[in-house]
Every structure is written in structure tokens, then in C-alpha cells.
Design an enzyme around this catalytic site. Structure first.
Site, mmCIF file in Angstrom:
data_model
loop_
_atom_site.group_PDB
_atom_site.id
_atom_site.type_symbol
_atom_site.label_atom_id
_atom_site.label_comp_id
_atom_site.label_asym_id
_atom_site.label_seq_id
_atom_site.Cartn_x
_atom_site.Cartn_y
_atom_site.Cartn_z
ATOM 1 N N LYS A 254 -128.514 42.642 35.610
ATOM 2 C CA LYS A 254 -128.761 42.025 34.334
ATOM 3 C C LYS A 254 -127.372 41.299 33.587
ATOM 4 O O LYS A 254 -127.522 40.455 32.990
ATOM 5 C CB LYS A 254 -129.755 42.463 33.395
ATOM 6 N N ASP B 81 -138.034 44.249 29.522
ATOM 7 C CA ASP B 81 -138.415 45.886 30.326
ATOM 8 C C ASP B 81 -137.256 46.914 30.300
ATOM 9 O O ASP B 81 -137.652 47.873 30.828
ATOM 10 C CB ASP B 81 -139.162 45.460 31.408
#
Length: 370
Positions: A76, A108
């Protein structure tokens, strides 16, 4: 679907025979240069695992190990770093009085931590909304980046909605890795950031004698942003193989599989899953055309298969949490059980094929977060 070949269950299987001829424009070349210039940057490993090739009856299997990327335990950071860079550059060019901005996002786990890390490094603020079910250690890791964290007693989609409301002020900006009509520029930058991962795979495969590229890439999917980046990379190449692209989701949150089956983007009601970072109920609006055009097939897997795959990867020396291990679990489901030979044929796989599994996160820092 279990990797047990004797399982009587039928595997949902939307196959798309025209996907390998679908074409799109490539990602900007400058993204790779940006990441290369970042402190601490280095390509993540592409590890060959012959035992998996023997099990799956293919020629070679490689795992792209994203357990350490720019100091964080997931891929990410690639998208967050590029998107925050672009966002702050545009704000600096348009603002009369420069000053700190609050980067707001829902997560998340690892996306929020990556945004918070970039905010801390660049002297900005971060406010991260976390849905129900995220592991406390993942929340603690975001807090450790000096971000404000709001825990939401609801699913991911509700956390996204609240984050968007919070970012409506003049000194805040939403840095979200999913898109919807009217909010697409920053998610597009995040997708561009992920292109570095694919460029590395090309170079690493070539160094190991696979010059034409892989025959199949298995991709863990939440809202579809990483899958959009992978589709963009392989469906824009002027030469080399056009690999089969397989998306893998939890059975509890299979919005892409359901959308491909129906031929249009739909939202699904999500349930609990250890693959928390894939627990998303709605495909990204900018990802959907790429998923529909360029994915060959989609599969959904139960938690037990993901946990089993993570344990097996650990034995083979790869640190992978439930989300990252979903790629292996999904390919096992496809290549074993009832209908496996038909699925193998649909994907164009033979005993000499090369498969790449994207292990999107490690186990050490963010349990069950991708």
C-alpha cells in the site's frame, strides 16, 4: 473453495475468454522514478517456490513478497506515497497560504498506516477511520504514526462514507483507495503508484530467464485498485505474453466476482473474514472498467483456505498474512477439485506455465490487514 481435490462443492467461475485481447493505456513512466528516489526504496523480492509448481502442475511459481515495502509491511505504501505527493503538489500550486493539511482516509489497516506514515514524514496531519473487525494491532500501528484514529462500529463502506464527510473542510483532503462518481482523481493516482510493483516483476522474471513474462498472475482483490494496476500493466504492453489474470476474494466479500457474474458493478453485504483488508462490498468505480475488460476470471475462497495457504508459505520462507496468501489459496481452488481441467484450459495453463502470486502483505506488523 478448499484445495482438497475431492471436495464436492461447485466453484463459482465467471470466465472471460476475451480478456487477453482487451487493451488500455499504460501507467505514467515517472511513477517508477519517483519511488526509486524515495529514501529506503528497494524492489521487494520475487521468490520462486518449486514445491508449489509441483503441487499445481505448472512449470514455475513465483511469489511477489510485499511483506517489507518502504519500511511498511504491505504494498500500500506505493499508492499512498505517489498519491500524497501528487495531492500536496497540486495544493501547493493552488493555495495562497501554504500550511499543514489533514490527510483523511478509511482503511482496513495498511493503506491507512501508509497514509499516516506519509503525513508524518511530510509534516502533515492524518485522520484515519477504521471499520469494525480490524485487528487491534493494526489500529495501534496507525496510532504509532501519530495519526488520529476513529473506530467505526460498521463495515468498510461506512468508514469510507464517514471519512469523506470529515474531509469536506478546507484544510483536509481525502486520500482514499477506492473511487466513486465525483471522486476519482486521487484514487487514480493511488492505482498509478501500484504500477511500480508490476514493473519490478517484469525485471525480476527476466533476470530468472522468463523474458516473455508470466502466463498467469493471481491478485488478491478488495475494491479492485491493485487489480486495476495489474490489468493496466499487462493489457497495455506492446509485446510479450498476455497473461491470464485471476482475481481472488473472500467468500464473505466477493463484490468483484458477483459484479463480473452479473456484468455490472454491484454492492454486496459483507460478512466477517480473517482477510480483513479484502473485506470490501463495492468495486471502485474507476477500477470496474478495467476489471470487466481485462480480468480472465474471478474466484472467492473461505477463510480456512487462506489460513492454510499462509501457513504453507511460512514453511516455504515467505511471510504472508491472510490477504496476501489469498492468491495461493485462489489458484489452488482453481486448479484442483471438480472442473479443474476445464478451468486450467480456460486460463491457458499447461505443465510448463509460469504463475506469479501477489502476496500483498506480511504477518509481523498488521495482522489480517491489506
Amino acid at each position: 473453495m478448499s484445495d482438497n481435490a475431492s471436495s464436492p462443492r461447485t466453484l463459482p467461475w465467471p470466465a472471460r475468454p476475451g480478456a487477453r485481447t482487451w487493451r488500455c493505456d499504460p501507467a505514467p513512466a515517472e511513477v517508477r522514478d519517483f519511488h526509486t528516489a524515495l529514501p529506503g526504496h528497494s524492489p521487494t523480492p520475487l521468490t520462486e517456490l518449486p514445491p508449489l509448481a509441483a503441487e499445481l502442475v505448472v512449470g514455475r511459481v513465483f511469489v511477489k513478497d510485499e511483506s517489507r515495502r518502504l519500511g511498511l509491511p504491505a504494498f500500500k505504501a506505493l499508492g499512498a506515497s505517489w498519491a500524497v505527493h501528487r495531492t500536496l503538489a497540486e495544493r501547493a500550486a493552488s493555495r495562497k497560504e501554504p500550511g499543514p493539511v489533514t490527510l483523511v482516509t478509511a482503511t482496513d489497516g495498511n493503506h491507512g498506516r501508509a497514509v499516516a506514515r506519509m503525513a508524518r514524514l511530510l509534516g502533515q496531519h492524518a485522520h484515519v477511520f477504521v471499520p469494525q473487525g480490524v485487528h487491534p494491532q493494526a489500529v495501534a500501528a496507525i496510532v504509532a504514526e501519530r495519526a488520529k484514529v476513529t473506530e467505526v462500529p460498521g463495515p468498510y463502506d461506512e468508514a469510507v462514507r464517514l471519512a469523506a464527510e470529515e474531509a469536506a473542510g478546507p484544510d483536509a483532503v481525502l486520500v482514499q483507495d477506492t473511487a466513486w462518481p465525483g471522486y476519482e482523481q486521487i484514487p487514480g493516482w493511488i492505482v498509478e503508484g501500484y504500477s511500480t510493483l508490476c514493473a519490478e516483476i517484469d525485471e525480476q522474471l527476466a533476470a530468472q530467464g522468463v523474458v516473455e513474462g508470466p502466463d498467469l498472475v493471481a491478485i488478491p482483490v478488495g475494491v479492485g485498485s491493485l487489480a486495476q494496476a495489474v490489468v493496466t500493466h499487462y493489457r497495455s504492453r506492446p509485446s510479450g505474453r498476455a497473461p491470464a489474470l485471476l482475481s481472488v476474494e473472500p467468500e464473505a466479500a466477493a463484490c468483484v466476482l458477483e459484479s463480473l457474474t452479473l456484468g455490472e458493478p454491484v454492492s454486496v453485504t459483507t460478512g466477517d473474514t480473517i482477510m480483513a483488508g479484502l473485506n470490501c462490498g463495492t468495486p471502485s468505480s474507476i477500477a470496474w472498467p478495467y476489471l470487466y475488460g481485462g480480468l480472465d476470471a474471478a474466484v472467492a475462497i473461505p477463510d480456512a483456505d487462506s489460513a492454510r495457504a499462509a501457513a504453507h508459505l511460512a514453511v516455504l520462507g515467505v511471510s504472508s498474512g491472510p490477504c496476501g496468501a489469498a492468491a495461493l489459496a485462489g489458484l489452488r481452488a482453481v486448479l484442483t477439485g471438480v472442473g479443474a481441467e476445464e478451468r486450467r484450459t480456460a486460463l491457458g495453463l499447461g505443465s510448463d506455465s509460469v504463475a506469479v502470486l501477489l502476496s500483498t502483505e506480511g504477518t509481523a506488523a498488521n495482522p489480517s490487514a491489506c
